[in-house]
Design a protein around this motif. Structure first.
Motif, PDB file in Angstrom:
ATOM      1  N   LYS A  14       0.635  -1.473   0.200  1.00 56.63           N
ATOM      2  CA  LYS A  14      -0.457  -0.217  -0.240  1.00 56.63           C
ATOM      3  C   LYS A  14       0.379   1.573  -0.641  1.00 56.63           C
ATOM      4  N   TYR A  15       1.618   1.826   0.358  1.00 48.87           N
ATOM      5  CA  TYR A  15       2.736   2.673   0.858  1.00 48.87           C
ATOM      6  C   TYR A  15       4.062   2.154   0.445  1.00 48.87           C
ATOM      7  N   ASN A  16       3.909   1.222  -0.525  1.00 50.24           N
ATOM      8  CA  ASN A  16       5.229   1.109  -1.142  1.00 50.24           C
ATOM      9  C   ASN A  16       6.888   1.444  -0.513  1.00 50.24           C
ATOM     10  N   ALA A  17       6.209   0.974   0.884  1.00 49.48           N
ATOM     11  CA  ALA A  17       7.434   1.068   1.596  1.00 49.48           C
ATOM     12  C   ALA A  17       8.475   0.029   1.856  1.00 49.48           C
ATOM     13  N   THR A  18       9.618   0.041   2.603  1.00 53.08           N
ATOM     14  CA  THR A  18      11.037   0.089   2.616  1.00 53.08           C
ATOM     15  C   THR A  18      10.692  -1.229   4.022  1.00 53.08           C
ATOM     16  N   VAL A  19      11.755  -2.632   4.449  1.00 59.72           N
ATOM     17  CA  VAL A  19      11.400  -3.109   4.823  1.00 59.72           C
ATOM     18  C   VAL A  19      12.036  -2.254   6.731  1.00 59.72           C
ATOM     19  N   ARG A  20      12.706  -1.494   6.670  1.00 51.48           N
ATOM     20  CA  ARG A  20      12.947  -0.398   8.141  1.00 51.48           C
ATOM     21  C   ARG A  20      11.071   0.093   7.867  1.00 51.48           C
ATOM     22  N   LYS A  21      10.814   0.933   7.164  1.00 56.68           N
ATOM     23  CA  LYS A  21       9.178   1.130   8.004  1.00 56.68           C
ATOM     24  C   LYS A  21       8.008   1.114   8.013  1.00 56.68           C
ATOM     25  N   VAL A  22       8.164  -0.635   7.664  1.00 59.06           N
ATOM     26  CA  VAL A  22       6.889  -1.457   7.730  1.00 59.06           C
ATOM     27  C   VAL A  22       7.302  -2.242   9.294  1.00 59.06           C
ATOM     28  N   ALA A  23       8.258  -1.858   9.769  1.00 62.05           N
ATOM     29  CA  ALA A  23       9.089  -2.468  10.802  1.00 62.05           C
ATOM     30  C   ALA A  23       8.275  -1.789  11.662  1.00 62.05           C
ATOM     31  N   LYS A  24       9.070  -0.644  11.599  1.00 60.54           N
ATOM     32  CA  LYS A  24       8.400   0.738  12.667  1.00 60.54           C
ATOM     33  C   LYS A  24       6.753   0.954  12.756  1.00 60.54           C
ATOM     34  N   ILE A  25       6.715   0.586  11.996  1.00 55.47           N
ATOM     35  CA  ILE A  25       5.165   1.130  11.325  1.00 55.47           C
ATOM     36  C   ILE A  25       4.528  -0.081  12.880  1.00 55.47           C
ATOM     37  N   LEU A  26       4.442  -1.712  12.385  1.00 54.62           N
ATOM     38  CA  LEU A  26       4.536  -2.885  13.672  1.00 54.62           C
ATOM     39  C   LEU A  26       4.866  -2.415  15.033  1.00 54.62           C
ATOM     40  N   GLY A  27       5.580  -1.649  14.442  1.00 56.09           N
ATOM     41  CA  GLY A  27       6.099  -1.860  16.503  1.00 56.09           C
ATOM     42  C   GLY A  27       7.411  -3.547  16.778  1.00 56.09           C
ATOM     43  N   ILE A  28       7.462  -4.190  15.334  1.00 57.63           N
ATOM     44  CA  ILE A  28       9.163  -4.961  16.006  1.00 57.63           C
ATOM     45  C   ILE A  28       9.841  -4.938  14.780  1.00 57.63           C
ATOM     46  N   SER A  29      10.761  -5.926  14.496  1.00 57.83           N
ATOM     47  CA  SER A  29      12.269  -6.071  14.430  1.00 57.83           C
ATOM     48  C   SER A  29      12.268  -6.266  13.172  1.00 57.83           C
ATOM     49  N   LYS A  30      13.461  -5.622  11.705  1.00 56.85           N
ATOM     50  CA  LYS A  30      13.328  -5.308  10.905  1.00 56.85           C
ATOM     51  C   LYS A  30      13.658  -6.956  10.628  1.00 56.85           C
ATOM     52  N   SER A  31      14.315  -7.476  10.690  1.00 57.29           N
ATOM     53  CA  SER A  31      14.258  -9.685  10.661  1.00 57.29           C
ATOM     54  C   SER A  31      13.204  -9.720  10.439  1.00 57.29           C
ATOM     55  N   THR A  32      12.566  -9.375  12.454  1.00 57.30           N
ATOM     56  CA  THR A  32      10.902  -9.628  11.800  1.00 57.30           C
ATOM     57  C   THR A  32      10.199 -10.026  10.582  1.00 57.30           C
ATOM     58  N   VAL A  33      10.006  -8.798  10.169  1.00 59.10           N
ATOM     59  CA  VAL A  33       9.195  -7.801   8.968  1.00 59.10           C
ATOM     60  C   VAL A  33       9.851  -8.988   7.448  1.00 59.10           C
ATOM     61  N   ARG A  34      11.110  -9.305   7.671  1.00 57.94           N
ATOM     62  CA  ARG A  34      11.942  -9.872   6.540  1.00 57.94           C
ATOM     63  C   ARG A  34      11.557 -11.535   6.728  1.00 57.94           C
ATOM     64  N   ASN A  35      11.042 -12.026   7.705  1.00 55.05           N
ATOM     65  CA  ASN A  35      11.734 -13.193   8.318  1.00 55.05           C
ATOM     66  C   ASN A  35       9.031 -13.932   7.258  1.00 55.05           C
ATOM     67  N   ASP A  36       8.736 -12.774   7.864  1.00 50.15           N
ATOM     68  CA  ASP A  36       6.974 -13.091   7.680  1.00 50.15           C
ATOM     69  C   ASP A  36       6.749 -12.246   6.033  1.00 50.15           C
ATOM     70  N   LEU A  37       7.980 -11.609   5.671  1.00 51.14           N
ATOM     71  CA  LEU A  37       7.306 -11.358   3.418  1.00 51.14           C
ATOM     72  C   LEU A  37       8.381 -12.492   3.329  1.00 51.14           C
ATOM     73  N   THR A  38       9.025 -13.068   3.358  1.00 46.44           N
ATOM     74  CA  THR A  38       9.463 -14.561   2.659  1.00 46.44           C
ATOM     75  C   THR A  38       8.993 -15.103   2.649  1.00 46.44           C
ATOM     76  N   TRP A  39       9.728 -15.996   4.047  1.00 46.38           N
ATOM     77  CA  TRP A  39       9.146 -17.342   3.768  1.00 46.38           C
ATOM     78  C   TRP A  39       8.067 -17.520   4.217  1.00 46.38           C
ATOM     79  N   ARG A  40       7.279 -16.647   5.827  1.00 50.15           N
ATOM     80  CA  ARG A  40       6.387 -16.725   6.007  1.00 50.15           C
ATOM     81  C   ARG A  40       5.472 -16.867   5.047  1.00 50.15           C
ATOM     82  N   LEU A  41       4.815 -15.780   4.110  1.00 51.20           N
ATOM     83  CA  LEU A  41       4.293 -15.122   3.148  1.00 51.20           C
ATOM     84  C   LEU A  41       3.825 -16.476   2.517  1.00 51.20           C
ATOM     85  N   TYR A  42       5.023 -16.982   2.073  1.00 53.19           N
ATOM     86  CA  TYR A  42       5.099 -17.748   0.855  1.00 53.19           C
ATOM     87  C   TYR A  42       4.258 -18.618   1.177  1.00 53.19           C
TER      88      TYR A  42
END
Length: 94
Positions: free
Chosen positions: A18-46
């Motif tokens: 929606k916001y064409n954001a970066t992993v860092r921005k998404v992590a800040k919005i959700l209040g979680i770490s960048k590595s958690t966002v990266r894991n969520d967006l790669t292997w969990r979402l798959y």
């Protein structure tokens, strides 16, 4: 996988798209770490939603290609601000 983790992964993907954001921005919005966002967006979402994963992968790949440009712009901005402050200090304004 826990239901709340799946919801978080989908929410992170929707925010990224929606916001064409970066992993860092998404992590800040959700209040979680960048590595958690990266894991969520790669292997969990798959595993959860392959269609959404493909959209996210496109954005992540583009962000990776543009990363060096954003870093250069940030450095340029940092040193410009530093130069401006020194200039104001030397002129007696600060």
């Amino acid at each position: 996988m826990k239901e709340d983790i799946e919801k978080r992964a989908i929410l992170a993907a929707e925010l990224l798209i929606k916001y064409n954001a970066t992993v860092r921005k998404v992590a800040k919005i959700l209040g979680i770490s960048k590595s958690t966002v990266r894991n969520d967006l790669t292997w969990r979402l798959y595993k959860i939603n392959k269609r959404l994963y493909k959209e996210v992968r496109t954005i992540l790949d583009r962000n990776k290609q543009e990363r060096h440009i954003r870093g250069g712009e940030a450095t340029k901005k940092k040193y410009f601000a530093k130069k401006e402050k020194a200039s104001l200090k030397n002129s007696g304004i600060i």
